[in-house]
Design a protein around this motif. Structure first.
Motif, PDB file in Angstrom:
ATOM      1  N   GLY A 257      -5.146  34.925  42.716  1.00 32.36           N
ATOM      2  CA  GLY A 257      -6.387  35.420  42.157  1.00 32.36           C
ATOM      3  C   GLY A 257      -6.306  35.591  40.651  1.00 32.36           C
ATOM      4  O   GLY A 257      -5.219  35.794  40.074  1.00 32.36           O
ATOM      5  N   ASN A 258      -7.486  35.536  39.993  1.00 33.34           N
ATOM      6  CA  ASN A 258      -7.523  35.758  38.542  1.00 33.34           C
ATOM      7  C   ASN A 258      -8.322  36.989  38.149  1.00 33.34           C
ATOM      8  O   ASN A 258      -8.438  37.309  36.957  1.00 33.34           O
ATOM      9  CB  ASN A 258      -8.058  34.521  37.812  1.00 33.34           C
ATOM     10  N   GLY A 259      -8.909  37.700  39.131  1.00 29.32           N
ATOM     11  CA  GLY A 259      -9.634  38.919  38.839  1.00 29.32           C
ATOM     12  C   GLY A 259     -10.896  38.716  38.031  1.00 29.32           C
ATOM     13  O   GLY A 259     -11.437  39.671  37.466  1.00 29.32           O
ATOM     14  N   ASN A 260     -11.401  37.498  38.016  1.00 30.97           N
ATOM     15  CA  ASN A 260     -12.536  37.134  37.172  1.00 30.97           C
ATOM     16  C   ASN A 260     -13.687  36.650  38.043  1.00 30.97           C
ATOM     17  O   ASN A 260     -13.466  36.027  39.085  1.00 30.97           O
ATOM     18  CB  ASN A 260     -12.097  36.026  36.201  1.00 30.97           C
ATOM     19  N   ALA A 261     -14.931  36.907  37.606  1.00 30.40           N
ATOM     20  CA  ALA A 261     -16.087  36.414  38.351  1.00 30.40           C
ATOM     21  C   ALA A 261     -16.100  34.893  38.422  1.00 30.40           C
ATOM     22  O   ALA A 261     -16.666  34.314  39.348  1.00 30.40           O
ATOM     23  CB  ALA A 261     -17.382  36.921  37.718  1.00 30.40           C
ATOM     24  N   ASP A 262     -15.499  34.230  37.442  1.00 35.30           N
ATOM     25  CA  ASP A 262     -15.280  32.784  37.491  1.00 35.30           C
ATOM     26  C   ASP A 262     -13.942  32.571  38.183  1.00 35.30           C
ATOM     27  O   ASP A 262     -12.910  32.379  37.542  1.00 35.30           O
ATOM     28  CB  ASP A 262     -15.289  32.202  36.080  1.00 35.30           C
ATOM     29  N   GLY A 263     -13.966  32.623  39.506  1.00 35.56           N
ATOM     30  CA  GLY A 263     -12.735  32.673  40.286  1.00 35.56           C
ATOM     31  C   GLY A 263     -12.047  31.333  40.420  1.00 35.56           C
ATOM     32  O   GLY A 263     -12.485  30.314  39.869  1.00 35.56           O
ATOM     33  N   PRO A 264     -10.941  31.282  41.173  1.00 32.46           N
ATOM     34  CA  PRO A 264     -10.166  30.053  41.334  1.00 32.46           C
ATOM     35  C   PRO A 264     -10.948  28.955  42.048  1.00 32.46           C
ATOM     36  O   PRO A 264     -11.863  29.217  42.836  1.00 32.46           O
ATOM     37  CB  PRO A 264      -8.970  30.496  42.185  1.00 32.46           C
ATOM     38  N   PHE A 265     -10.568  27.719  41.772  1.00 32.60           N
ATOM     39  CA  PHE A 265     -11.049  26.563  42.524  1.00 32.60           C
ATOM     40  C   PHE A 265      -9.946  26.141  43.480  1.00 32.60           C
ATOM     41  O   PHE A 265      -8.783  26.012  43.084  1.00 32.60           O
ATOM     42  CB  PHE A 265     -11.398  25.402  41.592  1.00 32.60           C
ATOM     43  N   LEU A 266     -10.302  25.911  44.741  1.00 29.97           N
ATOM     44  CA  LEU A 266      -9.337  25.499  45.758  1.00 29.97           C
ATOM     45  C   LEU A 266      -9.611  24.051  46.122  1.00 29.97           C
ATOM     46  O   LEU A 266     -10.646  23.733  46.721  1.00 29.97           O
ATOM     47  CB  LEU A 266      -9.452  26.380  47.004  1.00 29.97           C
ATOM     48  N   PHE A 267      -8.696  23.160  45.779  1.00 27.00           N
ATOM     49  CA  PHE A 267      -8.865  21.748  46.104  1.00 27.00           C
ATOM     50  C   PHE A 267      -8.460  21.509  47.548  1.00 27.00           C
ATOM     51  O   PHE A 267      -7.326  21.782  47.941  1.00 27.00           O
ATOM     52  CB  PHE A 267      -8.030  20.861  45.182  1.00 27.00           C
ATOM     53  N   CYS A 268      -9.395  21.003  48.346  1.00 25.91           N
ATOM     54  CA  CYS A 268      -9.137  20.708  49.756  1.00 25.91           C
ATOM     55  C   CYS A 268      -9.039  19.207  50.022  1.00 25.91           C
ATOM     56  O   CYS A 268      -8.421  18.780  50.986  1.00 25.91           O
ATOM     57  CB  CYS A 268     -10.234  21.293  50.633  1.00 25.91           C
ATOM     58  N   GLY A 269      -9.717  18.402  49.210  1.00 27.33           N
ATOM     59  CA  GLY A 269      -9.788  16.974  49.475  1.00 27.33           C
ATOM     60  C   GLY A 269     -10.926  16.615  50.415  1.00 27.33           C
ATOM     61  O   GLY A 269     -11.006  15.490  50.908  1.00 27.33           O
ATOM     62  N   PHE A 270     -11.830  17.568  50.639  1.00 33.63           N
ATOM     63  CA  PHE A 270     -12.996  17.346  51.496  1.00 33.63           C
ATOM     64  C   PHE A 270     -14.026  18.427  51.204  1.00 33.63           C
ATOM     65  O   PHE A 270     -13.733  19.432  50.530  1.00 33.63           O
ATOM     66  CB  PHE A 270     -12.617  17.353  52.980  1.00 33.63           C
ATOM     67  N   ARG A 271     -15.245  18.211  51.711  1.00 35.22           N
ATOM     68  CA  ARG A 271     -16.282  19.243  51.655  1.00 35.22           C
ATOM     69  C   ARG A 271     -16.112  20.137  52.880  1.00 35.22           C
ATOM     70  O   ARG A 271     -16.289  19.681  54.015  1.00 35.22           O
ATOM     71  CB  ARG A 271     -17.670  18.597  51.657  1.00 35.22           C
ATOM     72  N   PRO A 272     -15.728  21.396  52.699  1.00 35.74           N
ATOM     73  CA  PRO A 272     -15.410  22.249  53.842  1.00 35.74           C
ATOM     74  C   PRO A 272     -16.626  22.592  54.697  1.00 35.74           C
ATOM     75  O   PRO A 272     -17.745  22.745  54.210  1.00 35.74           O
ATOM     76  CB  PRO A 272     -14.824  23.507  53.202  1.00 35.74           C
ATOM     77  N   SER A 273     -16.359  22.720  55.990  1.00 34.56           N
ATOM     78  CA  SER A 273     -17.329  23.186  56.970  1.00 34.56           C
ATOM     79  C   SER A 273     -17.043  24.623  57.380  1.00 34.56           C
ATOM     80  O   SER A 273     -17.957  25.375  57.713  1.00 34.56           O
ATOM     81  CB  SER A 273     -17.283  22.280  58.204  1.00 34.56           C
ATOM     82  N   TRP A 274     -15.763  25.007  57.363  1.00 36.20           N
ATOM     83  CA  TRP A 274     -15.287  26.315  57.832  1.00 36.20           C
ATOM     84  C   TRP A 274     -14.035  26.662  57.044  1.00 36.20           C
ATOM     85  O   TRP A 274     -13.211  25.787  56.779  1.00 36.20           O
ATOM     86  CB  TRP A 274     -14.959  26.217  59.315  1.00 36.20           C
ATOM     87  N   GLY A 329     -16.621  35.452  42.194  1.00 34.38           N
ATOM     88  CA  GLY A 329     -16.549  36.895  42.338  1.00 34.38           C
ATOM     89  C   GLY A 329     -15.164  37.416  42.028  1.00 34.38           C
ATOM     90  O   GLY A 329     -14.173  36.686  42.085  1.00 34.38           O
ATOM     91  N   SER A 330     -15.099  38.706  41.692  1.00 28.82           N
ATOM     92  CA  SER A 330     -13.828  39.317  41.304  1.00 28.82           C
ATOM     93  C   SER A 330     -13.353  40.369  42.290  1.00 28.82           C
ATOM     94  O   SER A 330     -12.452  41.153  41.990  1.00 28.82           O
ATOM     95  CB  SER A 330     -13.958  39.946  39.906  1.00 28.82           C
ATOM     96  N   GLY A 331     -13.961  40.412  43.490  1.00 26.37           N
ATOM     97  CA  GLY A 331     -13.537  41.388  44.484  1.00 26.37           C
ATOM     98  C   GLY A 331     -12.087  41.207  44.876  1.00 26.37           C
ATOM     99  O   GLY A 331     -11.611  40.085  45.067  1.00 26.37           O
ATOM    100  N   THR A 332     -11.363  42.307  45.009  1.00 28.47           N
ATOM    101  CA  THR A 332      -9.918  42.229  45.236  1.00 28.47           C
ATOM    102  C   THR A 332      -9.552  41.690  46.607  1.00 28.47           C
ATOM    103  O   THR A 332      -8.426  41.247  46.817  1.00 28.47           O
ATOM    104  CB  THR A 332      -9.272  43.606  45.053  1.00 28.47           C
ATOM    105  N   GLY A 333     -10.503  41.724  47.577  1.00 30.38           N
ATOM    106  CA  GLY A 333     -10.200  41.192  48.902  1.00 30.38           C
ATOM    107  C   GLY A 333      -9.809  39.729  48.873  1.00 30.38           C
ATOM    108  O   GLY A 333      -9.026  39.272  49.713  1.00 30.38           O
ATOM    109  N   GLU A 334     -10.360  38.988  47.885  1.00 31.10           N
ATOM    110  CA  GLU A 334     -10.041  37.567  47.773  1.00 31.10           C
ATOM    111  C   GLU A 334      -9.708  37.129  46.351  1.00 31.10           C
ATOM    112  O   GLU A 334      -9.371  35.967  46.140  1.00 31.10           O
ATOM    113  CB  GLU A 334     -11.216  36.728  48.295  1.00 31.10           C
ATOM    114  N   ASN A 335      -9.769  38.041  45.378  1.00 30.50           N
ATOM    115  CA  ASN A 335      -9.546  37.601  43.997  1.00 30.50           C
ATOM    116  C   ASN A 335      -9.005  38.705  43.103  1.00 30.50           C
ATOM    117  O   ASN A 335      -9.459  38.882  41.966  1.00 30.50           O
ATOM    118  CB  ASN A 335     -10.841  37.033  43.404  1.00 30.50           C
ATOM    119  N   ALA A 336      -8.026  39.450  43.559  1.00 25.48           N
ATOM    120  CA  ALA A 336      -7.350  40.412  42.689  1.00 25.48           C
ATOM    121  C   ALA A 336      -6.511  39.659  41.659  1.00 25.48           C
ATOM    122  O   ALA A 336      -5.886  38.644  41.981  1.00 25.48           O
ATOM    123  CB  ALA A 336      -6.460  41.337  43.504  1.00 25.48           C
TER     124      ALA A 336
END
Length: 362
Positions: A257-274, A329-336
């Motif tokens: 996490g970066n703690g910033n509203a401009d949060g991380p990008f996660l490269f999956c190699g596809f458009r996620p469904s779930w 988002g910068s919520g700590t649950g997913e981006n502390a």
């Protein structure tokens, strides 16, 4: 041009489905591009505190009670089968039938079902190290999905999984008694386990995986003399294994996490469904999002594997893009800031199909 993916249509192996309960009985038809007969089915009421329902084709249905054996991911309970109001009555060629139990069919309730396809039920590969052979199984070496049933042993052992490659994520649940849902993640490593039914930080102990990573044939299980949740003589278990498939699944995902509203990008190699996220190194819920419940952008209403609460506004928003996920988002649950996280994701469409055609953003 090199082939980017072997799975042009992810709906062959994974689909989301939303439906409305009627309080009686009904047949639910999955609506992907291809018919899918589920081997693993996970149902949750979106708007009420009904329990999760997790069924699979390997355990199948009960002969003495009604419907399929089920688990609830938010509890430690052994597998159950209802003797009265039915949950899942049948798995069909393109969906499933449900009974009148509020857990899956609350009148006017809104529900989501997540369905995975495996399918091969004979010929699982073993080797000279295999000493725990599954008693029943369904696996798929293309989608890298495996469901196996096994009996525990008295010592550490090697369990055949059938994927034909090394699993990077697996979930183990005891069927014969209470026990936590133990989760191995390649990103966390083999010296500790995560717990799907709790928000716990990793639990480090060799009795889970014997401090050994899986290989292309076997999953290593520790001795259950001190802990019975993965391998103890006289107990029975289920193991659900997955591996990364380019253009279809990313189950070894990890990010900081970066703690910033401009949060991380996660490269999956596809458009996620779930996708599902979990904070590691400290406590954190298992948050699940999908594009059927939220067809627009951003996705901001998670469900939680470790609790039966209804979906709610999460502390972060996510954009689903053609090649992965972007946090807003910068919520700590997913981006502390500096926080470590894992994620697992399945595709709606590969970034580039086998003919070299790219997918669109949502």
């Amino acid at each position: 041009m090199a082939v980017y993916t072997t799975i042009d249509d992810p709906s062959v192996y994974f689909q989301n489905k939303t439906y409305t309960g009627n309080g009686s009985t009904q047949s639910i038809t999955l609506d992907g591009d291809t018919d899918l007969q589920p081997d693993l089915l996970w149902i949750k009421c979106r708007g009420a505190t009904e329990l999760h329902t997790w069924v699979d084709s390997v355990r199948g249905d009960s002969t003495s009670n009604t419907g399929y054996y089920y688990f609830d991911t938010s509890t430690t309970g052994a597998e159950q089968a209802h003797s009265g109001n039915t949950l899942v009555d049948a798995i069909t060629s393109d969906g499933f039938n449900i009974g009148n139990n509020d857990q899956v069919n609350l009148n006017t309730g809104s529900f989501v079902a997540w369905a995975w396809k495996a399918g091969t039920t004979s010929g699982i590969t073993t080797d000279g190290s295999t000493d725990i052979t599954p008693s029943a199984y369904s696996f798929n070496a293309t989608s890298r999905i495996s469901i196996v049933k096994y009996a525990g042993a008295t010592t550490a052992g090697q369990l055949a999984h059938g994927l034909g490659t090394t699993p990077t994520f697996h979930i183990i649940k005891k069927t014969s008694g209470t026990g936590n849902w133990q989760v191995y993640s390649k990103a966390v490593g083999n010296t500790a386990t995560l717990t799907l039914n709790e928000d716990y930080a990793p639990d480090a102990n060799a009795y889970y995986y014997n401090n050994t990573d899986p290989d292309s044939v076997n999953i290593t299980l520790g001795s259950g003399s001190s802990n019975t949740s993965v391998n103890t003589s006289g107990q029975t278990y289920m193991c659900y294994s997955f591996a990364d498939v380019q253009g279809f699944s990313k189950v070894s995902g990890a990010y900081t996490g970066n703690g910033n509203a401009d949060g991380p990008f996660l490269f999956c190699g596809f458009r996620p469904s779930w996708f599902m996220t979990k904070r590691t190194a400290t406590t954190g819920a298992w948050r699940i999002r999908d594009v059927k419940r939220e067809p627009g952008q951003p996705l901001d209403a998670p469900l939680y594997a470790n609790t039966n609460i209804a979906q709610n506004d999460g502390d972060n928003d996510w954009d689903v893009v053609s090649n992965g996920l972007k946090m807003r988002g910068s919520g700590t649950g997913e981006n502390a800031s500096g926080g470590t996280y894992i994620y697992a994701a399945f595709a709606e469409a590969p970034l580039v199909n086998s003919n070299g055609v790219p997918c669109n953003a949502r």
